[in-house]
Design an enzyme around this catalytic site. Structure first.
Site, short mmCIF file in Angstrom:
data_model
loop_
_atom_site.label_atom_id
_atom_site.label_comp_id
_atom_site.label_asym_id
_atom_site.label_seq_id
_atom_site.Cartn_x
_atom_site.Cartn_y
_atom_site.Cartn_z
N SER A 27 0.85 -1.18 0.00
CA SER A 27 0.00 0.00 0.00
C SER A 27 0.89 1.23 0.00
O SER A 27 2.02 1.18 0.50
CB SER A 27 -0.88 0.02 1.25
N TYR A 40 -1.26 -1.34 10.24
CA TYR A 40 -1.45 -1.51 8.79
C TYR A 40 -0.26 -0.91 8.03
O TYR A 40 0.35 -1.56 7.18
CB TYR A 40 -2.75 -0.83 8.34
#
Length: 163
Positions: A27, A40
């Site tokens: 990401s 995350y």
């Protein structure tokens, strides 16, 4: 650790044929820390770092196996529909799939998108001095209910003292 286990199981069999591509989805949050995404972001930063290292290892071994890290920003999905914060540069899933397919076909080592999100986050993690990072992050990802409020002033840097 699933990606690490999968990589360990697959890569040794790919080199025997002299070619192949390992694509790992991370990401853009792996490039810089964002609010409300500590675990995350850290896991995505790990994947990006692992891919960079693995790419160098496989090139040194002349295995013929290439490594691509895919680093999307916010993509419209059932999961992102539940987010209660602003998602800058949100793109549709079909557009994301097309970007990924084009990047893989072109043999790119990194596919980070949307471009504006990539350009907003990479400077934080790779080039922006530490004291400036929190303010830049605050501009990038803010809760929806706070998006119209002014940002707090940037903190003053404290001089370091050593004994």
């Amino acid at each position: 650790m699933g990606t690490v286990d999968c990589r360990g199981a697959v890569v040794p069999h790919m080199g025997g044929g002299g070619a192949g591509r390992l694509a790992v989805v991370a990401s853009v949050t792996g490039f810089a820390a964002l609010p409300m995404a500590a675990a995350y972001g850290a896991s995505k930063a790990f994947l990006i770092s692992m891919c960079e290292s693995l790419r160098a290892d496989l090139a040194g071994e002349r295995s013929g196996v290439a490594v691509t890290v895919i680093a999307p920003g916010f993509v419209t999905t059932d999961l992102t529909d539940q987010n209660d914060f602003e998602m800058p540069f949100l793109i549709e899933a079909a557009a994301a799939a097309a970007i990924i397919a084009d990047g893989l076909e072109a043999g790119r080592a990194e596919i980070a998108f949307p471009r504006r999100m990539d350009l907003a986050l990479k400077p934080i993690g790779r080039r922006l001095p530490g004291p400036l990072r929190p303010r830049h992050v605050a501009l990038t990802a803010r809760p929806r209910h706070l998006s119209l409020l002014p940002l707090p002033p940037a903190p003053l840097a404290r001089p370091s003292v050593s004994c």
